[in-house]
Motif scaffolding. Sequence first.
Motif, PDB file in Angstrom:
ATOM      1  N   ARG A  28      26.676  48.408  36.949  1.00  0.00           N
ATOM      2  CA  ARG A  28      26.427  48.635  37.927  1.00  0.00           C
ATOM      3  C   ARG A  28      27.069  47.122  38.302  1.00  0.00           C
ATOM      4  O   ARG A  28      27.197  46.504  37.757  1.00  0.00           O
ATOM      5  CB  ARG A  28      24.919  48.554  39.096  1.00  0.00           C
ATOM      6  N   PRO A  29      28.418  47.340  38.357  1.00  0.00           N
ATOM      7  CA  PRO A  29      29.139  46.108  38.987  1.00  0.00           C
ATOM      8  C   PRO A  29      28.461  45.335  40.333  1.00  0.00           C
ATOM      9  O   PRO A  29      28.141  45.519  41.232  1.00  0.00           O
ATOM     10  CB  PRO A  29      30.616  46.693  39.763  1.00  0.00           C
ATOM     11  N   ILE A  30      27.961  44.113  39.980  1.00  0.00           N
ATOM     12  CA  ILE A  30      27.175  43.038  40.791  1.00  0.00           C
ATOM     13  C   ILE A  30      28.378  41.927  41.563  1.00  0.00           C
ATOM     14  O   ILE A  30      28.001  41.422  42.012  1.00  0.00           O
ATOM     15  CB  ILE A  30      26.126  42.715  39.697  1.00  0.00           C
ATOM     16  N   VAL A  31      29.072  41.722  40.283  1.00  0.00           N
ATOM     17  CA  VAL A  31      30.401  41.220  40.513  1.00  0.00           C
ATOM     18  C   VAL A  31      31.698  42.373  40.077  1.00  0.00           C
ATOM     19  O   VAL A  31      32.415  42.686  39.377  1.00  0.00           O
ATOM     20  CB  VAL A  31      30.284  40.168  40.196  1.00  0.00           C
ATOM     21  N   ARG A  32      32.337  41.948  41.521  1.00  0.00           N
ATOM     22  CA  ARG A  32      33.853  42.610  40.969  1.00  0.00           C
ATOM     23  C   ARG A  32      34.985  42.366  42.600  1.00  0.00           C
ATOM     24  O   ARG A  32      34.907  42.666  43.429  1.00  0.00           O
ATOM     25  CB  ARG A  32      33.619  43.769  41.609  1.00  0.00           C
ATOM     26  N   ARG A  33      35.485  41.476  41.909  1.00  0.00           N
ATOM     27  CA  ARG A  33      36.410  40.700  42.610  1.00  0.00           C
ATOM     28  C   ARG A  33      37.382  40.222  42.142  1.00  0.00           C
ATOM     29  O   ARG A  33      37.933  39.699  41.143  1.00  0.00           O
ATOM     30  CB  ARG A  33      35.817  39.197  42.404  1.00  0.00           C
ATOM     31  N   SER A  34      38.600  40.180  42.818  1.00  0.00           N
ATOM     32  CA  SER A  34      40.062  39.732  42.899  1.00  0.00           C
ATOM     33  C   SER A  34      40.116  38.443  43.159  1.00  0.00           C
ATOM     34  O   SER A  34      39.815  38.056  44.360  1.00  0.00           O
ATOM     35  CB  SER A  34      41.217  40.459  42.979  1.00  0.00           C
ATOM     36  N   TYR A  35      41.176  37.593  42.835  1.00  0.00           N
ATOM     37  CA  TYR A  35      42.045  36.011  43.071  1.00  0.00           C
ATOM     38  C   TYR A  35      43.308  36.128  43.003  1.00  0.00           C
ATOM     39  O   TYR A  35      43.652  36.944  42.301  1.00  0.00           O
ATOM     40  CB  TYR A  35      41.153  35.125  41.957  1.00  0.00           C
ATOM     41  N   GLY A  36      44.249  35.794  44.267  1.00  0.00           N
ATOM     42  CA  GLY A  36      45.371  34.834  43.893  1.00  0.00           C
ATOM     43  C   GLY A  36      46.497  36.544  44.091  1.00  0.00           C
ATOM     44  O   GLY A  36      45.985  37.609  44.557  1.00  0.00           O
ATOM     45  N   MET A  37      47.629  36.532  43.535  1.00  0.00           N
ATOM     46  CA  MET A  37      48.572  37.287  43.825  1.00  0.00           C
ATOM     47  C   MET A  37      48.821  38.052  42.407  1.00  0.00           C
ATOM     48  O   MET A  37      48.869  37.418  40.975  1.00  0.00           O
ATOM     49  CB  MET A  37      49.578  36.799  43.919  1.00  0.00           C
ATOM     50  N   ALA A  38      49.218  39.087  42.309  1.00  0.00           N
ATOM     51  CA  ALA A  38      49.898  40.095  41.002  1.00  0.00           C
ATOM     52  C   ALA A  38      50.920  39.790  41.166  1.00  0.00           C
ATOM     53  O   ALA A  38      51.452  40.508  39.784  1.00  0.00           O
ATOM     54  CB  ALA A  38      49.058  41.855  41.039  1.00  0.00           C
ATOM     55  N   ASP A  39      52.077  40.233  42.166  1.00  0.00           N
ATOM     56  CA  ASP A  39      53.286  39.714  41.963  1.00  0.00           C
ATOM     57  C   ASP A  39      53.797  38.831  43.251  1.00  0.00           C
ATOM     58  O   ASP A  39      53.418  38.688  43.797  1.00  0.00           O
ATOM     59  CB  ASP A  39      53.611  41.374  42.472  1.00  0.00           C
ATOM     60  N   MET A  40      54.044  37.397  42.259  1.00  0.00           N
ATOM     61  CA  MET A  40      54.718  36.446  43.551  1.00  0.00           C
ATOM     62  C   MET A  40      55.696  36.893  43.829  1.00  0.00           C
ATOM     63  O   MET A  40      55.217  36.244  45.492  1.00  0.00           O
ATOM     64  CB  MET A  40      54.774  35.133  42.270  1.00  0.00           C
ATOM     65  N   GLU A  41      56.205  37.494  43.603  1.00  0.00           N
ATOM     66  CA  GLU A  41      57.671  37.425  44.347  1.00  0.00           C
ATOM     67  C   GLU A  41      58.032  38.398  45.680  1.00  0.00           C
ATOM     68  O   GLU A  41      58.028  38.315  46.563  1.00  0.00           O
ATOM     69  CB  GLU A  41      58.972  37.964  43.167  1.00  0.00           C
ATOM     70  N   ALA A  42      57.228  39.531  45.278  1.00  0.00           N
ATOM     71  CA  ALA A  42      56.884  40.705  46.837  1.00  0.00           C
ATOM     72  C   ALA A  42      55.676  39.955  46.935  1.00  0.00           C
ATOM     73  O   ALA A  42      54.925  40.395  48.568  1.00  0.00           O
ATOM     74  CB  ALA A  42      56.854  42.055  45.718  1.00  0.00           C
ATOM     75  N   ARG A  43      54.340  38.820  46.350  1.00  0.00           N
ATOM     76  CA  ARG A  43      53.868  38.305  47.275  1.00  0.00           C
ATOM     77  C   ARG A  43      52.595  39.649  47.391  1.00  0.00           C
ATOM     78  O   ARG A  43      51.642  40.337  48.243  1.00  0.00           O
ATOM     79  CB  ARG A  43      54.426  37.696  49.370  1.00  0.00           C
ATOM     80  N   VAL A  44      52.365  39.858  46.455  1.00  0.00           N
ATOM     81  CA  VAL A  44      50.878  41.094  46.570  1.00  0.00           C
ATOM     82  C   VAL A  44      49.891  40.329  45.498  1.00  0.00           C
ATOM     83  O   VAL A  44      49.972  40.348  44.771  1.00  0.00           O
ATOM     84  CB  VAL A  44      51.310  42.531  45.531  1.00  0.00           C
ATOM     85  N   ALA A  45      48.942  40.528  46.306  1.00  0.00           N
ATOM     86  CA  ALA A  45      47.104  39.726  45.949  1.00  0.00           C
ATOM     87  C   ALA A  45      46.803  41.286  45.036  1.00  0.00           C
ATOM     88  O   ALA A  45      47.113  42.157  44.684  1.00  0.00           O
ATOM     89  CB  ALA A  45      46.441  40.076  47.316  1.00  0.00           C
ATOM     90  N   ALA A  46      46.284  39.955  44.503  1.00  0.00           N
ATOM     91  CA  ALA A  46      45.609  41.028  43.269  1.00  0.00           C
ATOM     92  C   ALA A  46      44.235  41.450  43.399  1.00  0.00           C
ATOM     93  O   ALA A  46      43.876  41.198  45.516  1.00  0.00           O
ATOM     94  CB  ALA A  46      44.792  39.929  41.475  1.00  0.00           C
ATOM     95  N   THR A  47      44.367  43.026  43.452  1.00  0.00           N
ATOM     96  CA  THR A  47      43.033  43.784  44.012  1.00  0.00           C
ATOM     97  C   THR A  47      41.837  44.130  42.413  1.00  0.00           C
ATOM     98  O   THR A  47      42.216  44.251  41.574  1.00  0.00           O
ATOM     99  CB  THR A  47      43.019  44.976  44.581  1.00  0.00           C
ATOM    100  N   PRO A  48      40.770  44.723  42.571  1.00  0.00           N
ATOM    101  CA  PRO A  48      39.646  45.217  41.250  1.00  0.00           C
ATOM    102  C   PRO A  48      40.613  46.133  40.702  1.00  0.00           C
ATOM    103  O   PRO A  48      40.741  46.533  39.746  1.00  0.00           O
ATOM    104  CB  PRO A  48      38.566  45.628  42.071  1.00  0.00           C
TER     105      PRO A  48
END
Length: 330
Positions: A28-48
Amino acid sequence: MQQDIDALMRDHDGTVPGASVLVLRDGRPIVRRSYGMADMEARVAATPATNYRLASVSKQFTAASILLLAQDGRLGLDDPVRKWLPSLPEVAAPITVRHLLTHTSGLIDYEDVMDPADTRQVHDADVLHLLESQHTTYFPPGQGYRYSNSGYALLSLIVERASGLRYADFLRQRIFLPLGMQGTVAFEDGISQVAHRAYGYSLENGAWRRTDQSTTSAVLGDGGIYSSIDDLARWDAALYDERLLKADSLRQAFMPATKTDVADVEYGFGWRITGDSLWHSGETIGFRNVIVRYPKEHMTVVVLTNRDDPEPYETAKRIAVLVRDGDAAH
């Protein structure tokens, strides 16, 4: 516990290159979390669902591919490598598939014999061509350990010759699709796409600069897979049962085959082994990743990041301690 993990990952949060963190406990995922940017230029946030370049975390998939073909009776782990790649020089005659899997081949590092003036990307087949002219090894095969990207690039070519499929297609057909790893891909520029792609960055003179690809980034067998924490949860689950690899194949992959150049670390097939943990890190221009499995505890920690620094292995181990402390508190 989540707040403590957030504090550990604070430097990855905000408008900076990011990270995705997964903790699995009993599947089971007890922590599933993303932080910051996946793509800085396009300002796309990181996700799972963000797919990071795994770098050397890819090696466990290359090893699994070889084990699948061994199960199929298509190859043997003790086959001479020249049975499959006869253009290798005579010095490679004693090297076996097993030596490649365990970094005990003594093969010359292809990165050290590339032409520094040639800025084109090298592919797995180019690694073979580079090694065809190398008539020495670092040590007699089986007589030492030296971490070898060369060996894993050759393994991907062996997968192609034994299966009759392109390596990226073999991974997709035999591992990724059967496990439901829909976003995971051995990325080939001009052939495949990476959905929800994270781009790699390096901190230079106080600013983040995109450093997503190098001349070696197109080599697939040693580090060319992109994946997400969500897909790696599916991969981790398959390592507890026989839906992909039979029990004997898993046992071989996870069994220490050689000591490494680090005192408490041994190596299996695409996995480092320290005590009761199975782990592998991955490092390439713009990415630093780690997966740490504690099979006896049925716990896995994955940290994927799209930046050159810091190395996340120690962070992953600290996260595991926080999880255990949280369990003890309950």
